[in-house]
Scaffold this motif. Structure first.
Motif, PDB file in Angstrom:
ATOM      1  N   GLY A  56       0.815  -1.201   0.000  1.00 48.23           N
ATOM      2  CA  GLY A  56       0.000   0.000   0.000  1.00 48.23           C
ATOM      3  C   GLY A  56       0.853   1.257   0.000  1.00 48.23           C
TER       4      GLY A  56
ATOM      5  N   LEU B   3      -0.999   0.737  -8.060  1.00 49.52           N
ATOM      6  CA  LEU B   3      -0.314   0.069  -6.962  1.00 49.52           C
ATOM      7  C   LEU B   3      -0.484  -1.430  -7.126  1.00 49.52           C
ATOM      8  CD1 LEU B   3      -1.321   2.114  -3.767  1.00 49.52           C
ATOM      9  CD2 LEU B   3       0.979   1.930  -4.739  1.00 49.52           C
TER      10      LEU B   3
ATOM     11  N   LEU C 207      -0.610  -4.702  -4.671  1.00 51.57           N
ATOM     12  CA  LEU C 207      -0.613  -5.248  -3.320  1.00 51.57           C
ATOM     13  C   LEU C 207      -0.177  -6.703  -3.349  1.00 51.57           C
ATOM     14  CD1 LEU C 207      -3.983  -3.832  -1.923  1.00 51.57           C
ATOM     15  CD2 LEU C 207      -1.741  -2.734  -2.057  1.00 51.57           C
TER      16      LEU C 207
ATOM     17  N   THR D 232      -9.611   4.615  -1.640  1.00 56.29           N
ATOM     18  CA  THR D 232      -8.882   4.798  -0.388  1.00 56.29           C
ATOM     19  C   THR D 232      -9.487   3.932   0.705  1.00 56.29           C
ATOM     20  OG1 THR D 232      -8.178   7.047  -0.924  1.00 56.29           O
ATOM     21  CG2 THR D 232      -8.297   6.452   1.413  1.00 56.29           C
TER      22      THR D 232
ATOM     23  N   VAL E   5      -4.088   1.981   1.555  1.00 54.40           N
ATOM     24  CA  VAL E   5      -4.036   2.606   0.236  1.00 54.40           C
ATOM     25  C   VAL E   5      -4.726   3.958   0.330  1.00 54.40           C
ATOM     26  CG1 VAL E   5      -4.832   2.481  -2.151  1.00 54.40           C
ATOM     27  CG2 VAL E   5      -3.961   0.420  -1.004  1.00 54.40           C
TER      28      VAL E   5
END
Length: 114
Positions: free
Chosen positions: A9, A18, A20, A90, A110
């Motif tokens: 994150g 991103l 993960l 988020t 995140v």
């Protein structure tokens, strides 16, 4: 029981990406379906994506076409590639079995800025 540890994150601007990772302490072959969940502030935790050991996948509508879940059984790792991130993505992200059958991990945060 296999324990799961999330990572990857961070803070990213809207439109960014991103990846993960969820590392297992042992073999994930014993877990038929694995998933990524998220919990945004003030909201219920929700299942975002899931993958069966046979390869079939599930995504909630809001992430379809942007997120990709994958699992590497040889590396005992679950991944979530997140592209075109939006501020509404988020949240704290967690990996777990589907359905959940063990305590939650610490998650990975995140944050998507607008």
């Amino acid at each position: 029981q296999v324990q799961l540890v999330e990572s990857g994150g961070g803070l990213v601007q809207a439109g960014g990406s991103l990846r993960l990772s969820c590392a297992a302490s042992g073999s994930i072959l014993s877990i038929d379906t694995m998933g990524w969940y998220r919990q945004a502030p003030g909201k219920e935790r929700e299942l975002v994506a899931a993958i069966h050991s046979g390869g079939s996948t599930y995504y909630i509508d809001s992430v379809k076409g942007r997120f990709t879940i994958s699992r590497d059984n040889a590396k005992n790792t679950l991944y979530l590639q997140m592209n075109s991130l939006k501020p509404e993505d988020t949240a704290m992200y967690y990996c777990a079995a589907v359905p959940v059958d063990r305590p939650w991990g610490r998650g990975t945060l995140v944050t998507v800025s607008s």
